[in-house]
Design a protein around this motif. Structure first.
Motif, PDB file in Angstrom:
ATOM      1  N   ALA A  54       0.829  -1.206   0.000  1.00 34.28           N
ATOM      2  CA  ALA A  54       0.000   0.000   0.000  1.00 34.28           C
ATOM      3  C   ALA A  54       0.866   1.260   0.000  1.00 34.28           C
ATOM      4  O   ALA A  54       1.968   1.275   0.553  1.00 34.28           O
ATOM      5  CB  ALA A  54      -0.908   0.013   1.226  1.00 34.28           C
ATOM      6  N   PHE A  55       0.337   2.314  -0.620  1.00 33.07           N
ATOM      7  CA  PHE A  55       0.984   3.618  -0.514  1.00 33.07           C
ATOM      8  C   PHE A  55       0.937   4.103   0.923  1.00 33.07           C
ATOM      9  O   PHE A  55      -0.063   3.914   1.622  1.00 33.07           O
ATOM     10  CB  PHE A  55       0.258   4.652  -1.388  1.00 33.07           C
ATOM     11  N   ARG A  56       2.007   4.742   1.358  1.00 32.23           N
ATOM     12  CA  ARG A  56       1.957   5.439   2.631  1.00 32.23           C
ATOM     13  C   ARG A  56       1.211   6.762   2.420  1.00 32.23           C
ATOM     14  O   ARG A  56       1.265   7.337   1.328  1.00 32.23           O
ATOM     15  CB  ARG A  56       3.364   5.702   3.157  1.00 32.23           C
ATOM     16  N   PRO A  57       0.516   7.252   3.438  1.00 35.89           N
ATOM     17  CA  PRO A  57      -0.285   8.473   3.268  1.00 35.89           C
ATOM     18  C   PRO A  57       0.509   9.679   2.782  1.00 35.89           C
ATOM     19  O   PRO A  57      -0.050  10.562   2.140  1.00 35.89           O
ATOM     20  CB  PRO A  57      -0.858   8.715   4.672  1.00 35.89           C
ATOM     21  N   GLU A  58       1.805   9.719   3.072  1.00 37.48           N
ATOM     22  CA  GLU A  58       2.618  10.881   2.685  1.00 37.48           C
ATOM     23  C   GLU A  58       3.185  10.765   1.276  1.00 37.48           C
ATOM     24  O   GLU A  58       3.953  11.640   0.832  1.00 37.48           O
ATOM     25  CB  GLU A  58       3.748  11.092   3.687  1.00 37.48           C
ATOM     26  N   SER A  59       2.840   9.732   0.530  1.00 36.11           N
ATOM     27  CA  SER A  59       3.377   9.567  -0.818  1.00 36.11           C
ATOM     28  C   SER A  59       3.009  10.749  -1.702  1.00 36.11           C
ATOM     29  O   SER A  59       1.835  11.133  -1.779  1.00 36.11           O
ATOM     30  CB  SER A  59       2.846   8.283  -1.458  1.00 36.11           C
ATOM     31  N   PRO A  60       3.979  11.319  -2.426  1.00 35.72           N
ATOM     32  CA  PRO A  60       3.669  12.432  -3.331  1.00 35.72           C
ATOM     33  C   PRO A  60       2.850  11.994  -4.536  1.00 35.72           C
ATOM     34  O   PRO A  60       2.289  12.829  -5.242  1.00 35.72           O
ATOM     35  CB  PRO A  60       5.064  12.921  -3.762  1.00 35.72           C
ATOM     36  N   ILE A  61       2.773  10.700  -4.765  1.00 34.12           N
ATOM     37  CA  ILE A  61       2.040  10.193  -5.926  1.00 34.12           C
ATOM     38  C   ILE A  61       0.536  10.234  -5.707  1.00 34.12           C
ATOM     39  O   ILE A  61      -0.248  10.333  -6.664  1.00 34.12           O
ATOM     40  CB  ILE A  61       2.515   8.766  -6.262  1.00 34.12           C
ATOM     41  N   ILE A  62       0.100  10.207  -4.467  1.00 34.55           N
ATOM     42  CA  ILE A  62      -1.331  10.129  -4.165  1.00 34.55           C
ATOM     43  C   ILE A  62      -2.099  11.300  -4.771  1.00 34.55           C
ATOM     44  O   ILE A  62      -3.124  11.108  -5.428  1.00 34.55           O
ATOM     45  CB  ILE A  62      -1.563  10.040  -2.648  1.00 34.55           C
ATOM     46  N   ALA A  63      -1.632  12.516  -4.552  1.00 34.51           N
ATOM     47  CA  ALA A  63      -2.345  13.692  -5.060  1.00 34.51           C
ATOM     48  C   ALA A  63      -1.590  14.389  -6.180  1.00 34.51           C
ATOM     49  O   ALA A  63      -2.061  15.387  -6.712  1.00 34.51           O
ATOM     50  CB  ALA A  63      -2.599  14.686  -3.923  1.00 34.51           C
ATOM     51  N   GLY A  64      -0.431  13.839  -6.554  1.00 36.62           N
ATOM     52  CA  GLY A  64       0.395  14.498  -7.553  1.00 36.62           C
ATOM     53  C   GLY A  64      -0.038  14.201  -8.982  1.00 36.62           C
ATOM     54  O   GLY A  64      -0.908  13.373  -9.237  1.00 36.62           O
ATOM     55  N   THR A  65       0.602  14.897  -9.910  1.00 32.66           N
ATOM     56  CA  THR A  65       0.347  14.663 -11.330  1.00 32.66           C
ATOM     57  C   THR A  65       1.137  13.457 -11.810  1.00 32.66           C
ATOM     58  O   THR A  65       2.033  12.957 -11.118  1.00 32.66           O
ATOM     59  CB  THR A  65       0.767  15.884 -12.159  1.00 32.66           C
ATOM     60  N   ASN A  66       0.836  13.011 -13.016  1.00 30.35           N
ATOM     61  CA  ASN A  66       1.571  11.896 -13.601  1.00 30.35           C
ATOM     62  C   ASN A  66       3.046  12.259 -13.750  1.00 30.35           C
ATOM     63  O   ASN A  66       3.929  11.417 -13.554  1.00 30.35           O
ATOM     64  CB  ASN A  66       0.966  11.526 -14.960  1.00 30.35           C
ATOM     65  N   ARG A  67       3.337  13.506 -14.086  1.00 31.44           N
ATOM     66  CA  ARG A  67       4.721  13.956 -14.219  1.00 31.44           C
ATOM     67  C   ARG A  67       5.437  13.882 -12.875  1.00 31.44           C
ATOM     68  O   ARG A  67       6.594  13.439 -12.793  1.00 31.44           O
ATOM     69  CB  ARG A  67       4.750  15.389 -14.753  1.00 31.44           C
ATOM     70  N   GLU A  68       4.775  14.322 -11.818  1.00 25.94           N
ATOM     71  CA  GLU A  68       5.380  14.275 -10.492  1.00 25.94           C
ATOM     72  C   GLU A  68       5.631  12.840 -10.053  1.00 25.94           C
ATOM     73  O   GLU A  68       6.644  12.541  -9.408  1.00 25.94           O
ATOM     74  CB  GLU A  68       4.491  15.015  -9.490  1.00 25.94           C
ATOM     75  N   ALA A  69       4.722  11.935 -10.403  1.00 26.11           N
ATOM     76  CA  ALA A  69       4.929  10.520 -10.096  1.00 26.11           C
ATOM     77  C   ALA A  69       6.151   9.994 -10.840  1.00 26.11           C
ATOM     78  O   ALA A  69       6.973   9.255 -10.279  1.00 26.11           O
ATOM     79  CB  ALA A  69       3.688   9.714 -10.464  1.00 26.11           C
ATOM     80  N   ALA A  70       6.279  10.373 -12.111  1.00 25.08           N
ATOM     81  CA  ALA A  70       7.422   9.922 -12.913  1.00 25.08           C
ATOM     82  C   ALA A  70       8.729  10.469 -12.354  1.00 25.08           C
ATOM     83  O   ALA A  70       9.748   9.760 -12.317  1.00 25.08           O
ATOM     84  CB  ALA A  70       7.239  10.361 -14.362  1.00 25.08           C
ATOM     85  N   GLU A  71       8.715  11.711 -11.912  1.00 25.08           N
ATOM     86  CA  GLU A  71       9.927  12.307 -11.355  1.00 25.08           C
ATOM     87  C   GLU A  71      10.325  11.612 -10.054  1.00 25.08           C
ATOM     88  O   GLU A  71      11.519  11.394  -9.794  1.00 25.08           O
ATOM     89  CB  GLU A  71       9.716  13.800 -11.126  1.00 25.08           C
ATOM     90  N   ALA A  72       9.336  11.251  -9.239  1.00 21.80           N
ATOM     91  CA  ALA A  72       9.634  10.549  -7.989  1.00 21.80           C
ATOM     92  C   ALA A  72      10.230   9.176  -8.270  1.00 21.80           C
ATOM     93  O   ALA A  72      11.290   8.813  -7.735  1.00 21.80           O
ATOM     94  CB  ALA A  72       8.360  10.427  -7.148  1.00 21.80           C
ATOM     95  N   ILE A  73       9.567   8.410  -9.112  1.00 17.25           N
ATOM     96  CA  ILE A  73      10.048   7.065  -9.434  1.00 17.25           C
ATOM     97  C   ILE A  73      11.374   7.123 -10.178  1.00 17.25           C
ATOM     98  O   ILE A  73      12.237   6.249 -10.030  1.00 17.25           O
ATOM     99  CB  ILE A  73       8.974   6.305 -10.239  1.00 17.25           C
ATOM    100  N   GLY A  74      11.554   8.163 -10.968  1.00 15.02           N
ATOM    101  CA  GLY A  74      12.784   8.312 -11.738  1.00 15.02           C
ATOM    102  C   GLY A  74      14.032   8.412 -10.894  1.00 15.02           C
ATOM    103  O   GLY A  74      15.132   8.087 -11.365  1.00 15.02           O
ATOM    104  N   THR A  75      13.897   8.816  -9.641  1.00 16.33           N
ATOM    105  CA  THR A  75      15.074   8.894  -8.767  1.00 16.33           C
ATOM    106  C   THR A  75      15.652   7.508  -8.498  1.00 16.33           C
ATOM    107  O   THR A  75      16.828   7.381  -8.144  1.00 16.33           O
ATOM    108  CB  THR A  75      14.730   9.585  -7.433  1.00 16.33           C
ATOM    109  N   ALA A  76      14.827   6.475  -8.660  1.00 14.86           N
ATOM    110  CA  ALA A  76      15.302   5.099  -8.479  1.00 14.86           C
ATOM    111  C   ALA A  76      15.726   4.463  -9.793  1.00 14.86           C
ATOM    112  O   ALA A  76      16.223   3.339  -9.810  1.00 14.86           O
ATOM    113  CB  ALA A  76      14.207   4.250  -7.831  1.00 14.86           C
ATOM    114  N   LEU A  77      15.527   5.184 -10.898  1.00 12.55           N
ATOM    115  CA  LEU A  77      15.854   4.668 -12.235  1.00 12.55           C
ATOM    116  C   LEU A  77      16.664   5.721 -12.986  1.00 12.55           C
ATOM    117  O   LEU A  77      16.214   6.259 -14.008  1.00 12.55           O
ATOM    118  CB  LEU A  77      14.566   4.344 -12.997  1.00 12.55           C
ATOM    119  N   PRO A  78      17.858   6.034 -12.509  1.00  8.78           N
ATOM    120  CA  PRO A  78      18.624   7.140 -13.086  1.00  8.78           C
ATOM    121  C   PRO A  78      19.001   6.962 -14.554  1.00  8.78           C
ATOM    122  O   PRO A  78      19.305   7.931 -15.239  1.00  8.78           O
ATOM    123  CB  PRO A  78      19.866   7.198 -12.202  1.00  8.78           C
TER     124      PRO A  78
END
Length: 229
Positions: A55-79
């Motif tokens: 499950a997502f943690r409540p503080e995840s930026p992906i919950i209320a963020g845009t698709n771009r923001e989700a990609a930027e967050a995940i992208g930190t693990a996929l340099p």
């Protein structure tokens, strides 16, 4: 005050967040990590997703963020992968997410329309994703206005997309209700001069939503009774 229109957030409001997006995230992490457990953990950490709890943690930026923001967050693990590539991948997978409506949507929305209410959906998902999900659920025709973060009106908590709904329908913002499961949704509604309702089909608790909400309801099914009261 009389209500002439309702704007719904999509994820966590029309569709139960946990039953839809926690399941989706597990599939995304599994596909992006390609069986590499360490990489899966790094992606989960970047997304603020608890693999053990699935499950997502409540503080995840992906919950209320845009698709771009989700990609930027995940992208930190996929340099090694361009953010644009990750964004496109997430958008395609989001369009195929396993939808779990918060209530039976077709009869519910039919009932709201019978009250003479104009209905809209404003999401921080893509417009294409929103149209795909509403179409898949068989309820797209119920809405007078649908906008995503990429529709040209901005993204919540900016009130601009909410005011675009009012321009499109000719409604006074003070007689429109913004319904959502996140701080972003309710803050956008307040900034637009609208009434606001929080629902608990996302990840936020009632105490998180109450400061910005005229009321916090278990789910959207309780809105007609709130209007009548």
């Amino acid at each position: 005050m009389r209500i002439d229109g309702i704007i719904f957030d999509k994820d966590g409001t029309l569709f139960d967040f946990r039953a839809t997006w926690d399941v989706w995230a597990l599939g995304v992490i599994d596909e992006l990590s390609a069986g590499d457990a360490a990489l899966a953990q790094r992606i989960a950490d970047a997304a603020v997703f608890d693999l053990a709890a699935r499950a997502f943690r409540p503080e995840s930026p992906i919950i209320a963020g845009t698709n771009r923001e989700a990609a930027e967050a995940i992208g930190t693990a996929l340099p090694g992968r361009p953010v644009e590539e990750i964004e496109s991948f997430l958008s395609m997978r989001a369009a195929m997410a396993p939808l779990a409506p918060a209530v039976p949507l077709d009869p519910y929305l039919t009932g709201l329309a019978a009250r003479g209410l104009s209905l809209g959906v404003i999401t921080n998902d893509t417009e294409a994703g929103a149209l795909a999900h509403l179409g898949k659920a068989g309820v797209l025709a119920h809405f007078d206005f649908v906008a995503g973060f990429d529709s040209g009106h901005g993204a919540k908590p900016d009130p601009a997309p909410l005011l675009a709904f009012c321009r499109s329908t000719g409604l006074n913002p003070a007689r429109v209700v913004m319904v959502g499961d996140s701080h972003h949704d309710l803050l956008a509604g307040r900034r637009a001069g609208m009434q606001t309702l929080g629902v608990l089909t996302g990840t936020a608790l009632a105490a998180d939503l109450a400061p910005l909400a005229d009321a916090v309801l278990p789910d959207i099914g309780h809105i007609p009774a709130w209007i009548d009261a």
